[in-house]
Design a protein around this motif. Sequence first.
Motif, short mmCIF file in Angstrom:
data_model
loop_
_atom_site.label_atom_id
_atom_site.label_comp_id
_atom_site.label_asym_id
_atom_site.label_seq_id
_atom_site.Cartn_x
_atom_site.Cartn_y
_atom_site.Cartn_z
N LYS A 269 0.86 -1.19 0.00
CA LYS A 269 0.00 0.00 0.00
C LYS A 269 0.90 1.23 0.00
O LYS A 269 1.72 1.41 0.90
CB LYS A 269 -0.91 0.00 1.23
N ASP A 274 -2.66 10.22 3.64
CA ASP A 274 -4.07 9.82 3.78
C ASP A 274 -4.81 10.86 4.62
O ASP A 274 -4.76 10.84 5.85
CB ASP A 274 -4.14 8.43 4.44
N ASP A 292 1.48 6.25 5.53
CA ASP A 292 0.51 5.33 4.95
C ASP A 292 1.05 4.66 3.68
O ASP A 292 0.34 3.92 3.01
CB ASP A 292 -0.80 6.09 4.65
N GLU A 353 -9.50 3.73 1.91
CA GLU A 353 -8.95 3.86 0.55
C GLU A 353 -7.90 2.81 0.24
O GLU A 353 -7.69 2.47 -0.91
CB GLU A 353 -8.37 5.26 0.36
ZN ZN Z 1 -4.88 4.78 4.64
#
Ligand code: ZN
Length: 500
Positions: A269, A274, A292, A353
């Motif tokens: 990720k 974020d 993030d 997300e």
């Molecule tokens: Zn996140």
Amino acid sequence: MDFYIKSGSPEKQRTACVVVPIFSGKKLSRPAARLDEASDGGIRKFLKRGDIRGDKGELAWIYGLENSYAERVLLVGCGAERDVNPAVFRELCETVAKALDNSGATEAFSYLTAVDSRHIDPMQMVRDTVVHFEMALYRFDDYKTDVKTSSRPLKRLAIGVQRRRDLAVAEASMREGKGMALGMIVARDLGNQPPNVCHPSYLASQAELLRKTYPSLELEILDEEDMTELGMGAFMAVSRGSDQPGKLICIKHLNAPDPHEKPVVLVGKGITFDTGGISIKPSAAMDEMKYDMGGAASVFGVITACAELQLPVNVIGVVAAAENMPSGGASRPGDIVKTLSGQTVEILNTDAEGRLVLCDALTWVDRFNPAAVIDIATLTGACIIALGHHVSGMVTNSPSLGRELFHAGQATYDRVWELPLYEEYTDQLKSNFADMANIGGRPAGTITAGAFLSKFTSDYRWAHIDIAGTAWKSGEAKGATGRPVPLLLEFIFKRLRSAE
Ligand code: ZN
Ligand code: BES
Ligand code: MN
């Protein structure tokens, strides 16, 4: 720092400092006893003065010990010998590394591995010495204009092994440690970069730099146009909200003796910041959402280590890089998007997300015919509530892959704990309007996030690792930790060892 392996007696080492353990009750380790013999009881005489008892974390310096070539001796209290575990060993290494760095010694000879414990074996200690010394002396000061550094920093460390015949295995362990430390430094540097610098294009340029450093790597970068054309509606739903264009970065380390060997695929990720999007986050500590992309950072770290060590394996690293921002182009709660898999998703919360960018990346990697896919993500705050900062969460569709990762975690103390992927959790994702919703309510938030991803991974062995609690330290020593690079590298090392 430079590390090397050496055998031989402590009193014969020409070094600025020889480092030897002692244990509770002033019990001497073997190298401490050797120094004691050589110096006609010099160590015991020193201990009688009461500067140190051998308790965990105590340090004492001895200068000019008789019949020893070392300029100084550093006695290190380790507590009860049999009870030294990997966490204690880490504390000891960190204490010693900092003490040496602040001393006049720029090089030293460490006998810290001369500990006979139930919990950690000598070769693990060799590997961990390298990792912990590097981590203790790690600094991120790219943006400090006035950096204070040690005037005589520690530059070289010899790691002593007891027996000559252990030299070769110790060399191998040291090499693994160097790979882990390098990978962790790469991950920490990326995680610590500010979000105005480290956006998706920055990660793409880092991948290009990596390819320049290691020409054996192959690189493929998809831009937003490519992803829109492919049909990555979930990824684009996140990326559209930002002025920074999203990137899907794929770095291949293909070095297995059999070129057709199925690759291990790592998917990180890479949300470079974020905000939560339209479901915007509260402002307290929002700066920390720059990490993030910790999953992506660990993928960079692992691939760098694989390339540096020229590991004979096929590993593919994929980074789903986007920024989650609120804007006129951002997704709204209620939006329905079509994923690359064809399944539709109702976005009920734009702050969930990570799973949206990951699900399209996970569908995309099926093309590599993977032996296993591991995604690594700072996915849920719920994981911090469940497991705190000590252990990463894991959800998997493969018990054997789960076991491999569990044991790799135990061996490095970069531990993971599996959470159950029962179908009741999947029911929490039901949507009135689409194939699924992107959130499953408050209960078991880490598992429902995993359950969401599992709908895109049924064609291969897959594990998801939630590092929300482990990739970052808050508070005074705020910063990226480099986890779970040791876990992932050990997982790869173990596969190599069992293939031998
Ligand atoms: Zn996140
Ligand atoms: N990046 C966060 C998760 C996170 C939170 C990581 C705190 C590290 C520290 C993720 O994108 C997120 O916002 N998750 C939501 C999911 C929820 C909306 C279902 C969360 O955990 O609150
Ligand atoms: Mn979020």
